[in-house]
Design a protein around this motif. Structure first.
Motif, PDB file in Angstrom:
ATOM      1  N   ASP A 188       0.805  -1.057   0.033  1.00 33.76           N
ATOM      2  CA  ASP A 188      -0.028   0.138   0.122  1.00 33.76           C
ATOM      3  C   ASP A 188       0.759   1.101  -0.137  1.00 33.76           C
ATOM      4  O   ASP A 188       0.372   2.305  -0.595  1.00 33.76           O
ATOM      5  CB  ASP A 188      -0.810   0.064   1.078  1.00 33.76           C
ATOM      6  CG  ASP A 188      -2.044  -1.037   1.155  1.00 33.76           C
ATOM      7  OD1 ASP A 188      -2.203  -1.630   0.091  1.00 33.76           O
ATOM      8  OD2 ASP A 188      -2.376  -1.551   2.180  1.00 33.76           O
ATOM      9  N   TYR A 189       1.911   1.385   0.740  1.00 30.01           N
ATOM     10  CA  TYR A 189       2.859   2.387   0.674  1.00 30.01           C
ATOM     11  C   TYR A 189       3.584   2.632  -0.539  1.00 30.01           C
ATOM     12  O   TYR A 189       3.455   3.845  -0.933  1.00 30.01           O
ATOM     13  CB  TYR A 189       3.875   1.986   1.942  1.00 30.01           C
ATOM     14  CG  TYR A 189       4.835   3.232   2.226  1.00 30.01           C
ATOM     15  CD1 TYR A 189       4.394   4.297   3.244  1.00 30.01           C
ATOM     16  CD2 TYR A 189       5.861   3.424   1.510  1.00 30.01           C
ATOM     17  CE1 TYR A 189       5.551   5.243   3.359  1.00 30.01           C
ATOM     18  CE2 TYR A 189       7.024   4.287   1.733  1.00 30.01           C
ATOM     19  CZ  TYR A 189       6.908   5.190   2.697  1.00 30.01           C
ATOM     20  OH  TYR A 189       7.428   6.231   2.939  1.00 30.01           O
ATOM     21  N   LYS A 192       0.925   3.946  -2.752  1.00 27.00           N
ATOM     22  CA  LYS A 192       0.724   5.403  -2.666  1.00 27.00           C
ATOM     23  C   LYS A 192       1.591   6.499  -3.060  1.00 27.00           C
ATOM     24  O   LYS A 192       1.409   7.482  -3.788  1.00 27.00           O
ATOM     25  CB  LYS A 192       0.520   5.596  -1.154  1.00 27.00           C
ATOM     26  CG  LYS A 192       0.504   7.041  -0.558  1.00 27.00           C
ATOM     27  CD  LYS A 192       0.613   7.175   0.739  1.00 27.00           C
ATOM     28  CE  LYS A 192       0.692   8.832   1.394  1.00 27.00           C
ATOM     29  NZ  LYS A 192       0.949   8.799   2.572  1.00 27.00           N
ATOM     30  N   TRP A 193       2.968   6.128  -2.852  1.00 25.87           N
ATOM     31  CA  TRP A 193       3.885   7.040  -3.130  1.00 25.87           C
ATOM     32  C   TRP A 193       4.305   7.000  -4.912  1.00 25.87           C
ATOM     33  O   TRP A 193       4.870   8.247  -5.439  1.00 25.87           O
ATOM     34  CB  TRP A 193       5.341   6.892  -2.599  1.00 25.87           C
ATOM     35  CG  TRP A 193       4.939   7.561  -1.005  1.00 25.87           C
ATOM     36  CD1 TRP A 193       4.939   6.595   0.124  1.00 25.87           C
ATOM     37  CD2 TRP A 193       5.210   8.895  -0.741  1.00 25.87           C
ATOM     38  NE1 TRP A 193       4.564   7.671   1.145  1.00 25.87           N
ATOM     39  CE2 TRP A 193       4.968   9.024   0.685  1.00 25.87           C
ATOM     40  CE3 TRP A 193       5.489  10.075  -1.529  1.00 25.87           C
ATOM     41  CZ2 TRP A 193       4.778  10.200   1.215  1.00 25.87           C
ATOM     42  CZ3 TRP A 193       5.366  11.321  -0.637  1.00 25.87           C
ATOM     43  CH2 TRP A 193       4.998  11.182   0.585  1.00 25.87           C
ATOM     44  N   SER A 197      -3.365   3.761  -8.588  1.00 27.10           N
ATOM     45  CA  SER A 197      -4.505   3.769  -8.214  1.00 27.10           C
ATOM     46  C   SER A 197      -4.996   2.302  -7.661  1.00 27.10           C
ATOM     47  O   SER A 197      -4.216   1.280  -8.041  1.00 27.10           O
ATOM     48  CB  SER A 197      -5.787   3.779  -9.247  1.00 27.10           C
ATOM     49  OG  SER A 197      -5.799   2.781 -10.283  1.00 27.10           O
ATOM     50  N   THR A 198      -6.011   2.233  -6.686  1.00 29.77           N
ATOM     51  CA  THR A 198      -6.155   0.987  -6.149  1.00 29.77           C
ATOM     52  C   THR A 198      -6.550  -0.108  -7.196  1.00 29.77           C
ATOM     53  O   THR A 198      -6.464  -1.410  -7.142  1.00 29.77           O
ATOM     54  CB  THR A 198      -7.214   1.048  -5.017  1.00 29.77           C
ATOM     55  OG1 THR A 198      -6.762   2.080  -4.131  1.00 29.77           O
ATOM     56  CG2 THR A 198      -7.680  -0.166  -4.363  1.00 29.77           C
ATOM     57  N   PRO A 647       2.706  12.036  -6.295  1.00 33.31           N
ATOM     58  CA  PRO A 647       3.296  12.235  -5.042  1.00 33.31           C
ATOM     59  C   PRO A 647       4.691  12.799  -5.118  1.00 33.31           C
ATOM     60  O   PRO A 647       5.003  13.646  -4.155  1.00 33.31           O
ATOM     61  CB  PRO A 647       2.980  11.285  -4.197  1.00 33.31           C
ATOM     62  CG  PRO A 647       1.744  10.545  -4.683  1.00 33.31           C
ATOM     63  CD  PRO A 647       1.840  10.619  -6.306  1.00 33.31           C
TER      64      PRO A 647
END
Length: 730
Positions: A188-189, A192-193, A197-198, A647
């Motif tokens: 997940d980390y 995110k960075w 997308s999920t 990000p």
């Protein structure tokens, strides 16, 4: 059953990647090991020792300097020296793919696993969709820690090749079949960075922790003499500064503690700037309490307090090994490998602290005051990745239909070159093509004669559109897009040439894999059509440009997307027209806007586009730094959408590091020829002076691209150094 292939670029004894692969081979069943192949890039391994340690497995050593196979199967991979100007890891990825292609020709491949670090799976993922050269093999990328996350934690400036490597790694992760993650929070980390997308990330994630083979030891109850160990390389992400400060705070508040801090001696993976900055933090009065030691293992770790202060690890195999051997792990709770949802439980199998140095000092105090030993950490027993059900990407069957491809050819005073461009289009292997030539109010006599002839040659698949006034390249391309009837559009400038195989290859890939919207190709430079090799001909051109398709970071600094030519879905170009206010870099601007909208791109490894290097080409305006700066500013002003930046996009906008001067020393003091020394001296001086003159001519006249000028400057320094050396012969 097919082979299981594991790709690595580090030795088994070094770092997380090598030790994880070592443990995988040791822990797998003899049946799986008998079909395992390790492809080791630039790693010195003893084949006899490998066979003894991993009976049944096969070792394939790959030398990145080996350029063989570039022309196999009718291909045209650019030469190695081209990639050294951008990112050598792109070349490494291509070198690994060529080996995998040979292996796939020998036997079926079931599963191919790459590390995320280095982006070695990039070319293989692209060719899986483009050429199906690897058959039905599932391509997996195992998470260790992408370069982008490491750059995020480093304090030094970021060079463009590092950004390109980060983009290459992200592209391999985006296009692989399986993402092997050791822990769900880590997966997940990373998602995110890296801006995933999920929907496109989660279905492909497969949890599998590396096997921990350390023997269980007796749990330690620390004493005032127990050493405190930092068992990691000196890199910003590992926070050696936090360890040094935290240990100092612990010593200052616990005068009865008599133990020592142990850090790793200088290692290959260290960041020299980080190491120097960290060691300067050691207080003078405690300097004797800090030791630099070689890497610890076995019993040495079992009698210590093991500190992992880093802010990111994918797994941290060392922490698991230390816990198994009886050490007391002290872990940074902010690290996703040690936080919630991991096997680490504060007060049960580890001591956790919140980020800062004072908190680390308090955690060390807790460790020293433990009333009873901690339990050993337990690792989840997930199925092997190659036995799990694969994620199946959407693939549309080919129904025999050949969709129409519209080739739009903008033209302005290029009558000497347009016939070559039209000839290459008529020679395409793909026959359902419409050619649209859009003239931007040409003014020369040769163009007027050519246009008069083309007006009489128009038919359903060949049209000439004449602009009533000169409106510029972007506007002319938009006119062509508006007039196009095809499902796909290929922009092609009137002085360039495309390989006869490109359109067929690109259409087949986009028809089968609807999740992609563009196919881009590597480019070669030419001056005369006769220089272009025929398909399958094993011959290089003088220069190339290489691309990675979706460079969200490096693409802000350099055009790492494509040339002006790419096969694109027509609806995409209609919804995202060329920016007509721009005087240059309109294709760079378009690609940057598309990639910010998460458009997916396939990238060929072969150079299938040929850019004509003519005296008045637009790319030569790069030579004026002030003009280039203006063009780049216009491109960014028109293309960058702050709301859609990933990000870690700030990495692209941080100032690049200064380029140190290159000092080349040949130290030639032995005559290299079978002739008298003085005669050889005169010969070498004459050759060096001639080459220096040629380098200057090529630098200022023949090579307009910045990286080519850098190449000529480097050669110029080398020849000057040789000249000075030889002139000193006596």
């Amino acid at each position: 059953m097919g082979a299981l292939v594991f790709v690595t670029s580090v030795p088994f004894a070094a770092g997380e990647i090598g030790r994880t692969l070592h443990n995988l081979l040791k822990a797998m069943s003899p049946q799986d090991r008998a079909r395992a192949i390790v492809v080791a890039l630039d790693v010195a391994m003893d084949t006899a020792e490998f066979a003894q340690n991993f009976p049944g497995a096969r070792l394939v050593l790959v030398d990145s300097h080996d350029e063989s196979g570039r022309f196999d199967f009718g291909g045209r991979h650019p030469a190695r020296w081209i990639y050294q100007q951008t990112t050598p890891w792109h070349w490494n990825s291509a070198a690994v793919f060529r080996v995998l292609r040979r292996l796939a020709a020998e036997q079926p491949l079931d599963y191919i696993e790459f590390p995320d670090r280095g982006g070695l799976g990039f070319v293989a993922t692209q060719e899986k969709y483009l050429s199906a050269a690897l058959g039905d093999a599932r391509i997996a990328v195992r998470l260790y820690g992408p370069t982008a996350l490491l750059l995020h934690q480093q304090s030094s400036a970021r060079a463009c090749p590092s950004l390109a490597l980060a983009d290459q790694e992200r592209k391999a992760l985006r296009d692989c079949d399986v993402i092997v993650a050791p822990l769900a929070p880590v997966a997940d980390y990373v998602a995110k960075w890296l801006g995933f997308s999920t929907e496109e990330w989660t279905p492909r994630v497969l949890l599998h922790a590396p096997p921990v083979l350390a023997e269980r030891g007796d749990a330690l109850l620390p004493s005032p003499e127990t050493p405190v160990v930092f068992d990691a390389e000196m890199q910003g992400v590992n926070r050696p500064d936090l360890f040094i400060r935290g240990f100092a705070a612990f010593c200052n508040t616990n005068p009865d503690y008599r133990g020592r801090a142990q850090l790793l001696a200088p290692a290959e993976g260290d960041d020299p700037i980080c190491r120097e900055a960290a060691l300067r933090l050691i207080p003078a009065k405690l300097a004797a309490r800090y030791d630099l030691v070689p890497p610890r293992a076995g019993e040495a770790l079992s009698h210590s307090i093991f500190v992992a202060p880093g802010v990111f690890d994918a797994f941290c195999l060392s922490a698991y090994e230390a816990s198994r051997r009886g050490a007391v792990p002290v872990l940074n709770r902010d690290n996703p490998a040690f936080g919630e949802g991991t096997p680490w439980i504060d007060g049960v199998n580890c001591i956790k602290f919140e980020g800062g140095a004072l908190n680390l000092g308090r955690a060390l105090q807790r460790a020293l005051a433990l009333p009873q030993p901690l339990s050993a950490v337990e690792v989840s027993n997930n199925p092997w990745p190659w036995t799990a059900a694969p994620f199946v990407a959407a693939t549309a069957p080919l129904d025999g239909e050949k969709p129409l491809v519209s080739v739009i050819v903008p033209h302005f005073n290029l009558a000497d070159y347009l016939p070559d461009t039209l000839a290459c289009l008529r020679a395409q292997d793909y026959d359902n093509i419409e050619i649209i030539v859009i003239d931007d109010a040409s003014t020369d006599e040769a163009s007027a004669k050519l246009l008069a002839r083309l007006r009489g040659e128009q038919h359903e698949k060949f049209r000439l559109i004449e602009s009533p006034g000169n409106v510029g390249l972007s506007a002319v391309r938009n006119l062509g897009v508006a007039a196009a009837r095809g499902r796909y559009i290929l922009p092609l400038d009137a002085d360039d040439v495309i390989d006869p195989r490109f359109i067929a290859l690109a259409v087949r890939a986009l028809e089968r894999h609807r999740q992609f919207d563009m196919v881009v190709t590597q480019a070669a430079y030419f001056e005369h059509v006769a220089e272009i090799p025929a398909p399958g001909e094993a011959r290089d051109l003088d220069d190339f440009a290489v691309f990675i398709g979706e460079p969200k970071l490096a693409g802000v600094r350099e055009n790492r997307f494509s040339t002006c030519s790419a096969l694109i879905r027509a609806e995409l170009l209609r919804a995202n027209p060329y920016a007509e206010a721009m005087r240059a870099y309109e294709d760079w601007s378009l690609y940057l806007r598309l990639v910010q909208r998460d458009v997916r791109v396939l990238v060929t490894t072969d150079a299938l586009f040929f850019y004509r290097n003519r005296p008045a080409s637009m790319v030569k305006e790069d030579r004026d730094p002030a003009r280039r700066a203006q063009f780049v500013h216009d491109m960014l002003r028109n293309a960058v959408d702050v709301s859609k930046l990933p990000p870690l996009a700030y990495l692209a906008f941080s100032p690049p590091p200064p380029v140190p001067p290159v000092v080349v020393e040949h130290r030639i003091d032995v005559c290299p020829f079978d002739m008298p020394r003085e005669a050889a001296r005169r010969l070498l001086i004459k050759a060096a002076k001639r080459e220096i003159l040629l380098c200057r001519i090529k630098r200022f006249l023949m090579y307009p691209l910045p990286r080519q000028r850098r190449h000529q400057r480097k050669r110029l320094r080398e020849w000057k150094s040789l000249l000075r050396d030889v002139q000193g012969w006596r």
